[in-house]
Design a protein around this motif. Sequence first.
Motif, PDB file in Angstrom:
ATOM      1  N   GLU A 236       0.924  -1.203   0.185  1.00  0.00           N
ATOM      2  CA  GLU A 236      -0.369  -0.155  -0.020  1.00  0.00           C
ATOM      3  C   GLU A 236       0.823   1.508   0.113  1.00  0.00           C
ATOM      4  N   ARG A 240       1.216   4.575  -2.809  1.00  0.00           N
ATOM      5  CA  ARG A 240       0.426   5.192  -2.706  1.00  0.00           C
ATOM      6  C   ARG A 240       1.926   6.473  -2.281  1.00  0.00           C
ATOM      7  N   TYR A 281       5.716  11.921   0.322  1.00  0.00           N
ATOM      8  CA  TYR A 281       5.327  11.654  -0.568  1.00  0.00           C
ATOM      9  C   TYR A 281       6.318  11.996  -2.182  1.00  0.00           C
ATOM     10  N   ARG A 373      -7.454  10.056   0.539  1.00  0.00           N
ATOM     11  CA  ARG A 373      -6.535  10.728   0.696  1.00  0.00           C
ATOM     12  C   ARG A 373      -5.320  10.249   1.979  1.00  0.00           C
ATOM     13  N   GLN A 377       0.564  13.156   0.971  1.00  0.00           N
ATOM     14  CA  GLN A 377       0.326  14.331   0.078  1.00  0.00           C
ATOM     15  C   GLN A 377       1.222  14.908  -1.484  1.00  0.00           C
ATOM     16  N   ALA A 386      -4.286   5.755  -4.111  1.00  0.00           N
ATOM     17  CA  ALA A 386      -3.290   4.683  -4.493  1.00  0.00           C
ATOM     18  C   ALA A 386      -3.566   3.760  -6.182  1.00  0.00           C
TER      19      ALA A 386
END
Length: 449
Positions: A236, A240, A281, A373, A377, A386
């Motif tokens: 995951e 992401r 991110y 979300r 981010q 995702a």
Amino acid sequence: MRRVLLALAVAALPLPTQAAETNAELNRAWAAGYRAAFTCSSLWNGAGKALADIERDELTHIYPEIEADVRATRAEIDMKAKRVTVRYRDDMPPRVAEWTGRDGCVTLPIGAEPGAVGALSHDTRPNLDAQPWPLGDRDARVADGEARFSAVAADRARFGGRTSSLLIVKDGRIALEWYQPGHGAHTAQRTFSVAKSIAATLIGHAVERGQFDVKAPARIAEWRTAGDPRATITTEQLMRMASGLTSDSAGNRTDAIYMGGASVRQWTTQWPLLNPPGTRYRYANNDTLLAVLSLKAALERAGEPFDPAAFLDRIGMTRTFIERDKDGDAILSSQVSTTARDLARLGLLYQDDGVWRGERLLPADWRRFVTARAGPQPDGSFGYGAGFWLLDASEGIPADAFGAFGNRGQYMVVIPSRRLVIVRQGYDDAAERLDIAALVRAVVAADGS
């Protein structure tokens, strides 16, 4: 002797000059690989393009550091063997891309001789054209749909970029379909990072079948040695873009694989952890490639082959080609060719919340999962879920809008509340880019429902 003299000459240069010379040579090799790969894919993945169109659309307005070298090279095309060779140095083998059939083209590593991938399958995909839409192409278009959205197509230039196809699906059927000259309903075009959304879909299908857990540590064998901190990274987090891994270049560039023919596994598994997983991110092709390696390992452990084409065929995406490296690993961060209609089929699967023709192919909460979300981010106008981008903060666009975005203007946007799927393909560059939010706003306004 020439190679020895060249090495001695380079060794005698100051270090910055040596680096510039090495980079120039590598750029020539990558440029030749780029020409070979894009020519091969454009000729044989789906309906072939004319060579003049390939030259104009695929091989211009590209990475500035290689574009001049791409233009300076010429492709030798073997139509019978379905092989493209591009020479770039007298003392090295040419760069080679070979068509394999259902898996598209394989680009060989720098220095590999033609034929190095071994026997090619040339397996064909099923022809479902006579089946009713969306599995096939029969009765795909709604009779009065074009009038509703005709102003969007007529005024498409105001949204920017160099559009090659525009397709709008309303209530499950095609309301508008436009192609530039030389393109048509069966013309496949490279998706670039739209491939990441296809990767997320394949992962979702495995989750639905109980074969994969995205919240468990990713199944990357190279990370399983004692004391390796990367062993905690989950699939995951990879999906992401929050793995915490780093690499030697910006996250949306994987030149060694895309242009150099490098192995997916060798290239992606080597990079160290820079941040705690799940905290930062960083958009990265490597993260998606690693997520797919994790999926493949889980399927193989369950005794099943990793066969994405079989899933795509089930939803009518028979003109979508997921290309692989020389070792057979899918390059699902970018190297996928597909048609506008096939992207619309993918959108319809998500519009209908993972159900296809009455059969559930994705988990009941998968659309919510890929559009949540739930991680760190990116900066900018769009959020990230995702494998999909989020348009939930864009003015004039319904909050449930999300999409697959790719370089050079590849977009597939789904708005479930409006039962709209919007596909736009293009040949954009840094100077001419589509404003996807403006296009989606115009479609929503024209829809008016």
